[in-house]
Design a protein around this motif. Sequence first.
Motif, PDB file in Angstrom:
ATOM      1  N   UNK A   1       0.880  -1.749  -0.238  1.00  0.00           N
ATOM      2  CA  UNK A   1      -0.030   0.087   0.097  1.00  0.00           C
ATOM      3  C   UNK A   1       0.622   1.015  -0.121  1.00  0.00           C
ATOM      4  N   UNK A   2       1.614   1.093   0.594  1.00  0.00           N
ATOM      5  CA  UNK A   2       2.635   2.606   1.014  1.00  0.00           C
ATOM      6  C   UNK A   2       3.202   3.002  -0.657  1.00  0.00           C
ATOM      7  N   UNK A   3       3.787   1.692  -1.509  1.00  0.00           N
ATOM      8  CA  UNK A   3       4.423   1.999  -2.514  1.00  0.00           C
ATOM      9  C   UNK A   3       3.539   2.340  -3.440  1.00  0.00           C
ATOM     10  N   UNK A   4       1.845   1.596  -3.204  1.00  0.00           N
ATOM     11  CA  UNK A   4       0.837   2.806  -4.365  1.00  0.00           C
ATOM     12  C   UNK A   4       0.161   3.534  -4.254  1.00  0.00           C
ATOM     13  N   UNK A   5       0.806   4.665  -3.186  1.00  0.00           N
ATOM     14  CA  UNK A   5       0.483   5.660  -2.671  1.00  0.00           C
ATOM     15  C   UNK A   5       1.760   6.278  -2.944  1.00  0.00           C
TER      16      UNK A   5
ATOM     17  N   UNK B   1       9.207  -7.389  -9.584  1.00  0.00           N
ATOM     18  CA  UNK B   1       9.294  -7.272  -8.370  1.00  0.00           C
ATOM     19  C   UNK B   1      10.345  -5.857  -8.539  1.00  0.00           C
ATOM     20  N   UNK B   2      10.547  -4.808  -8.956  1.00  0.00           N
ATOM     21  CA  UNK B   2      11.509  -3.933  -9.213  1.00  0.00           C
ATOM     22  C   UNK B   2      10.719  -2.926 -10.116  1.00  0.00           C
ATOM     23  N   UNK B   3       9.651  -2.914 -10.305  1.00  0.00           N
ATOM     24  CA  UNK B   3       8.961  -1.506 -10.308  1.00  0.00           C
ATOM     25  C   UNK B   3       8.812  -1.512  -9.026  1.00  0.00           C
ATOM     26  N   UNK B   4       8.684  -1.743  -8.304  1.00  0.00           N
ATOM     27  CA  UNK B   4       8.267  -1.076  -7.357  1.00  0.00           C
ATOM     28  C   UNK B   4       9.722  -1.634  -5.843  1.00  0.00           C
ATOM     29  N   UNK B   5      10.365  -1.917  -6.667  1.00  0.00           N
ATOM     30  CA  UNK B   5      11.987  -1.593  -5.295  1.00  0.00           C
ATOM     31  C   UNK B   5      12.537  -0.027  -5.631  1.00  0.00           C
ATOM     32  N   UNK B   6      12.358   0.337  -6.677  1.00  0.00           N
ATOM     33  CA  UNK B   6      13.068   1.402  -7.197  1.00  0.00           C
ATOM     34  C   UNK B   6      12.383   2.656  -6.770  1.00  0.00           C
TER      35      UNK B   6
ATOM     36  N   UNK C   1      17.180   6.155  -0.929  1.00  0.00           N
ATOM     37  CA  UNK C   1      17.172   5.714   0.426  1.00  0.00           C
ATOM     38  C   UNK C   1      17.481   3.974   0.899  1.00  0.00           C
ATOM     39  N   UNK C   2      18.764   3.728   0.681  1.00  0.00           N
ATOM     40  CA  UNK C   2      18.573   2.578   0.473  1.00  0.00           C
ATOM     41  C   UNK C   2      18.704   1.699   0.968  1.00  0.00           C
ATOM     42  N   UNK C   3      18.148   0.439   0.863  1.00  0.00           N
ATOM     43  CA  UNK C   3      17.401  -0.815   1.454  1.00  0.00           C
ATOM     44  C   UNK C   3      18.777  -1.443   2.651  1.00  0.00           C
ATOM     45  N   UNK C   4      20.294  -1.532   2.225  1.00  0.00           N
ATOM     46  CA  UNK C   4      21.219  -2.210   2.595  1.00  0.00           C
ATOM     47  C   UNK C   4      22.286  -1.100   2.185  1.00  0.00           C
TER      48      UNK C   4
END
Length: 529
Positions: free
Chosen positions: A6-10, A410-415, A511-514
């Motif tokens: 949901x956060x990504x969609x917003x 997956x990558x569409x969201x990760x970006x 905002x890197x994951x790692x």
Amino acid sequence: MGVFSLHALLCIGAIVSAPLQSTNQTEGIASSDPLPGFADLHVHQMAEFAYRRAWFAKGANGGYSHKGKIEDALHQCNGGIISSDFNKQHAGTIFGPLVDQFIGPDAGIHLDKRWGVPDNDCDRGKPTWLQSLLGQCKEDKSFSGFPLHNTYTHQQVWEGHLLTAHESGLTLMVMTAVNYKPLCKIMASSAVDNDPTLACDGMVSIKRQFDETKLFCSERDWCEIVYSPEQARKVIKEGKLAVVFSIELTHLFEDSDMSIDDQVDYWYNEGMRIIQIAHEEDNLFAGVIPQNPIFKFFQIVETITKLNPAKFPTVGKDGLNSKGLTDLGKKLVQKLINKKIIIDIAHLSFRSTEDLFKIGVENNYYPVIQSHGDFGADDLKENRYVTDWMALYLKKSGGILGIYSSFLFRDYQYSFDLGVKFYSILIDIAFGSDFNGFAPQLEPNANFGEENLKKKGFAHIGMYPALIKEIEMTSSDKGSKLIHRSTENFVKLWERTLDEKRSKLSTVGFNPRNKNSTSPNGVFNASQL
């Protein structure tokens, strides 16, 4: 299939409504009029002319598979190894069909699976009563629409499918010419085309692929080769598909007496605007990522047959290729930058990428692309990744990632996850299909909402309308506005290569994951904002 949070969609909704971030532009090019459509950064449209034209299935009667009537270009075949019609023979090596079957699902004799467009009523599922009674029409269990998503040896960029993609929004395509000498040299002799413009010498094959693309576009009013970002803008605004030339070759510049500098100049004059300085093996210029098991097989073949000296990557204690850019490689990179040629890092080892980025920083953050890969958070597992430390350089330089269909959702969201803090994209993304490039595509999935994609997966370039529709159904990005910014973003990157006054771009929102993601020698890390 990946599922959006949901956060990504917003965040997607916020980004879609936000204006495009401006970058330094080449003089005389307006930045207020963004280009429409989406880009595919890695398409082997003319791969049928690689490997001495013995690997990919030919069209009917030995004709072309990339153009012409669909029933001719994509006609049925059985592999042809045991057929008297050698025009149908392809994807067979000197090792025989039992070995060939392990190279790909449609190599060798295809295990009696028929691939191609049915060319008669019997095979179209319309047998006569007598044919049905006699059982003469053998239903092709493997068919279900041609080509299949996991094809390695059949054309995925036929002209009708390409036109469909263009009409659905594909406005820029990078036509990547390719060859691999070890594969070329082990093809079964009866399948080899003896045309001298199809030699195992990679650069000869590259020239043929460039020439065939030029001919293809000259014969169609909807396609044009472009050699500058300004020309790309003009062509796309005229409603045409802009085609950019790239080279992907393992034994790059090895088969010529010309100097490296002279060869770069020659291929620039032939139209090359993008290049990978290494491909599937370590070469004169750089180390590579040892990631494709198929090419590991070919490396073993090289060692056994002595057809070409194998260059196995040497893995260090950290599990990564210990080879970075060679001195010759560093000189080549600087030559490419001086020539304003875009460098594709897709197959480079992590150390080669680190060395290249150092040169890029010295040249005012020269932008690069990763034409076909995906995001990866693991710095210790070398693959065709953009890790977070790489992503930060792309963020600073205006780089772009072309993502595989297999990793698209997956990558569409990760970006967005990586840049979600301020509703800004971490790095720009485009498609990087790798059609005709030994790359299994997005598999059929019963959970897909788009019916064609559910049944066939991403089987050929004409499936882009289905893929775009699935993106729209899966996210709040109605109209697929994000991916439809990829042509504009690529052309901006191209313009940055020409801009001597370019400077580091903003890292706001990174905002890197790692946050501990670091290059092999510690030169770059994800926290260097």
